[in-house]
Each structure stands twice: as structure tokens, then as C-alpha cells.
Design a protein around this motif. Sequence first.
Motif, PDB file in Angstrom:
ATOM      1  N   TYR A  57      -1.663 -18.809  -7.193  1.00  0.00           N
ATOM      2  CA  TYR A  57      -3.113 -18.676  -7.031  1.00  0.00           C
ATOM      3  C   TYR A  57      -3.722 -18.426  -8.401  1.00  0.00           C
ATOM      4  N   PRO A  58      -4.863 -19.028  -8.700  1.00  0.00           N
ATOM      5  CA  PRO A  58      -5.544 -18.681  -9.949  1.00  0.00           C
ATOM      6  C   PRO A  58      -6.056 -17.240  -9.877  1.00  0.00           C
ATOM      7  N   VAL A  59      -6.100 -16.561 -11.019  1.00  0.00           N
ATOM      8  CA  VAL A  59      -6.698 -15.224 -11.064  1.00  0.00           C
ATOM      9  C   VAL A  59      -8.142 -15.354 -10.584  1.00  0.00           C
ATOM     10  N   GLY A  60      -8.556 -14.434  -9.732  1.00  0.00           N
ATOM     11  CA  GLY A  60      -9.888 -14.481  -9.127  1.00  0.00           C
ATOM     12  C   GLY A  60      -9.869 -15.021  -7.706  1.00  0.00           C
ATOM     13  N   SER A  61      -8.725 -15.542  -7.276  1.00  0.00           N
ATOM     14  CA  SER A  61      -8.615 -16.044  -5.900  1.00  0.00           C
ATOM     15  C   SER A  61      -8.753 -14.902  -4.905  1.00  0.00           C
ATOM     16  N   GLN A  62      -9.220 -15.241  -3.726  1.00  0.00           N
ATOM     17  CA  GLN A  62      -9.367 -14.269  -2.648  1.00  0.00           C
ATOM     18  C   GLN A  62      -8.699 -14.801  -1.396  1.00  0.00           C
ATOM     19  N   ILE A  63      -8.002 -13.899  -0.699  1.00  0.00           N
ATOM     20  CA  ILE A  63      -7.418 -14.227   0.605  1.00  0.00           C
ATOM     21  C   ILE A  63      -8.088 -13.298   1.611  1.00  0.00           C
ATOM     22  N   ASN A  64      -8.790 -13.885   2.572  1.00  0.00           N
ATOM     23  CA  ASN A  64      -9.504 -13.105   3.585  1.00  0.00           C
ATOM     24  C   ASN A  64      -8.671 -13.041   4.853  1.00  0.00           C
ATOM     25  N   ILE A  65      -8.502 -11.829   5.364  1.00  0.00           N
ATOM     26  CA  ILE A  65      -7.660 -11.573   6.533  1.00  0.00           C
ATOM     27  C   ILE A  65      -8.480 -10.849   7.601  1.00  0.00           C
ATOM     28  N   ILE A  66      -8.349 -11.293   8.857  1.00  0.00           N
ATOM     29  CA  ILE A  66      -8.951 -10.575   9.986  1.00  0.00           C
ATOM     30  C   ILE A  66      -7.878 -10.384  11.050  1.00  0.00           C
ATOM     31  N   ALA A  67      -7.727  -9.154  11.511  1.00  0.00           N
ATOM     32  CA  ALA A  67      -6.786  -8.845  12.589  1.00  0.00           C
ATOM     33  C   ALA A  67      -7.519  -9.023  13.913  1.00  0.00           C
ATOM     34  N   GLY A  78       5.227  -8.939  -2.330  1.00  0.00           N
ATOM     35  CA  GLY A  78       6.339  -9.837  -2.573  1.00  0.00           C
ATOM     36  C   GLY A  78       7.072  -9.384  -3.835  1.00  0.00           C
ATOM     37  N   SER A  79       8.176 -10.017  -4.154  1.00  0.00           N
ATOM     38  CA  SER A  79       8.989  -9.652  -5.317  1.00  0.00           C
ATOM     39  C   SER A  79       8.157  -9.704  -6.602  1.00  0.00           C
ATOM     40  N   GLY A  80       8.039  -8.561  -7.263  1.00  0.00           N
ATOM     41  CA  GLY A  80       7.303  -8.489  -8.523  1.00  0.00           C
ATOM     42  C   GLY A  80       5.804  -8.349  -8.379  1.00  0.00           C
ATOM     43  N   VAL A  81       5.293  -8.311  -7.151  1.00  0.00           N
ATOM     44  CA  VAL A  81       3.857  -8.203  -6.899  1.00  0.00           C
ATOM     45  C   VAL A  81       3.450  -6.735  -6.831  1.00  0.00           C
ATOM     46  N   THR A  82       2.297  -6.428  -7.388  1.00  0.00           N
ATOM     47  CA  THR A  82       1.716  -5.095  -7.272  1.00  0.00           C
ATOM     48  C   THR A  82       0.432  -5.207  -6.460  1.00  0.00           C
ATOM     49  N   ILE A  83       0.355  -4.402  -5.408  1.00  0.00           N
ATOM     50  CA  ILE A  83      -0.867  -4.293  -4.613  1.00  0.00           C
ATOM     51  C   ILE A  83      -1.467  -2.933  -4.910  1.00  0.00           C
ATOM     52  N   ALA A  84      -2.759  -2.911  -5.170  1.00  0.00           N
ATOM     53  CA  ALA A  84      -3.476  -1.655  -5.354  1.00  0.00           C
ATOM     54  C   ALA A  84      -4.566  -1.581  -4.297  1.00  0.00           C
ATOM     55  N   SER A  85      -4.635  -0.436  -3.635  1.00  0.00           N
ATOM     56  CA  SER A  85      -5.628  -0.216  -2.610  1.00  0.00           C
ATOM     57  C   SER A  85      -5.926   1.276  -2.582  1.00  0.00           C
ATOM     58  N   ASN A  86      -6.667   1.733  -1.596  1.00  0.00           N
ATOM     59  CA  ASN A  86      -6.961   3.162  -1.516  1.00  0.00           C
ATOM     60  C   ASN A  86      -6.159   3.824  -0.405  1.00  0.00           C
ATOM     61  N   GLY A  87      -6.183   5.130  -0.388  1.00  0.00           N
ATOM     62  CA  GLY A  87      -5.559   5.872   0.697  1.00  0.00           C
ATOM     63  C   GLY A  87      -4.072   6.101   0.520  1.00  0.00           C
ATOM     64  N   ALA A  88      -3.467   6.647   1.550  1.00  0.00           N
ATOM     65  CA  ALA A  88      -2.057   7.039   1.529  1.00  0.00           C
ATOM     66  C   ALA A  88      -1.124   5.847   1.464  1.00  0.00           C
ATOM     67  N   ASP A 110       0.454 -11.134 -11.166  1.00  0.00           N
ATOM     68  CA  ASP A 110       1.093 -10.652  -9.941  1.00  0.00           C
ATOM     69  C   ASP A 110       0.452  -9.349  -9.453  1.00  0.00           C
ATOM     70  N   THR A 111      -0.832  -9.191  -9.688  1.00  0.00           N
ATOM     71  CA  THR A 111      -1.539  -7.982  -9.278  1.00  0.00           C
ATOM     72  C   THR A 111      -2.708  -8.351  -8.376  1.00  0.00           C
ATOM     73  N   TRP A 112      -2.753  -7.675  -7.248  1.00  0.00           N
ATOM     74  CA  TRP A 112      -3.784  -7.923  -6.238  1.00  0.00           C
ATOM     75  C   TRP A 112      -4.444  -6.605  -5.841  1.00  0.00           C
ATOM     76  N   TYR A 113      -5.743  -6.639  -5.616  1.00  0.00           N
ATOM     77  CA  TYR A 113      -6.486  -5.519  -5.030  1.00  0.00           C
ATOM     78  C   TYR A 113      -6.803  -5.883  -3.586  1.00  0.00           C
ATOM     79  N   VAL A 114      -6.546  -4.947  -2.669  1.00  0.00           N
ATOM     80  CA  VAL A 114      -6.847  -5.174  -1.257  1.00  0.00           C
ATOM     81  C   VAL A 114      -7.902  -4.174  -0.820  1.00  0.00           C
TER      82      VAL A 114
END
Length: 114
Positions: A57-67, A78-88, A110-114
Motif C-alpha cells: 500500500y502507498p503511504v497515506g492509504s486507508q483501509i475502512n472496516i465495519i463490523a 502482520g510480520s514486521g508491522v506496527t499498529i498504533a492505537s489508543n487504549g489497553a 510498515d506502520t499503521w494507525y487505527v
Amino acid sequence: MSVSLLTNTSVTPTVTINAQTGTTYTPVLADGNNTVVTLSNASAITVTIPPNSSVAYPVGSQINIIAIGAGQVTFAQGSGVTIASNGATATAPKLRVQYSSATAIKVATDTWYV
């Protein structure tokens, strides 16, 4: 005074829906911008954000998810990926309840904010 209104009779959708029903899902390149991934299952669902080496994915890409199902959605790195979000669950965020949504935004290789 007369007013003329222009009417667009052919509306083109601006978002594509990718409906998923399994208990695991790894987004693909087509899930980037202008797509919403819906997740529907009664059991827990894990969405794994893939490394750049698998899906570039190019930097700046967004993946929208709805449950849309009852199963709680958790994001996994995923392997080598860092996710940053809030909370516990900062590195493995969860959608709270059915009909919750989130956007994963790629901010570095390999860094994503959720």
C-alpha cells in the motif's frame, strides 16, 4: 425569478463494498482507498494488517472496516508491522460492538494507525 436545478440521474458509487464473512481476513491492495470492508460473523474476527513486502500500500492509504456481525473484530500486526492505537489494546485494537467501524491509515512502510 425562475430557478433551474440540475439533476444528476446517474449516480456513480464512491465506495466499493468488500463483504467478508470468515473469522480471519488480511486486506488486499484493492481494499485501499474508496473501499469499505464489512465483516460479518457471529464468532470473533481477526483482521491482520499485512507487511509492505506482501501488500505494498502507498503511504497515506486507508483501509475502512465495519463490523456488521456479532463477532468482535481485532486488528493484528502482520510480520514486521506496527499498529498504533489508543487504549489497553494499542497494538491489537478491537472494535467495540456490532456496527463499530475503524480506519487503518498507513503512515510509514510498515506502520499503521487505527
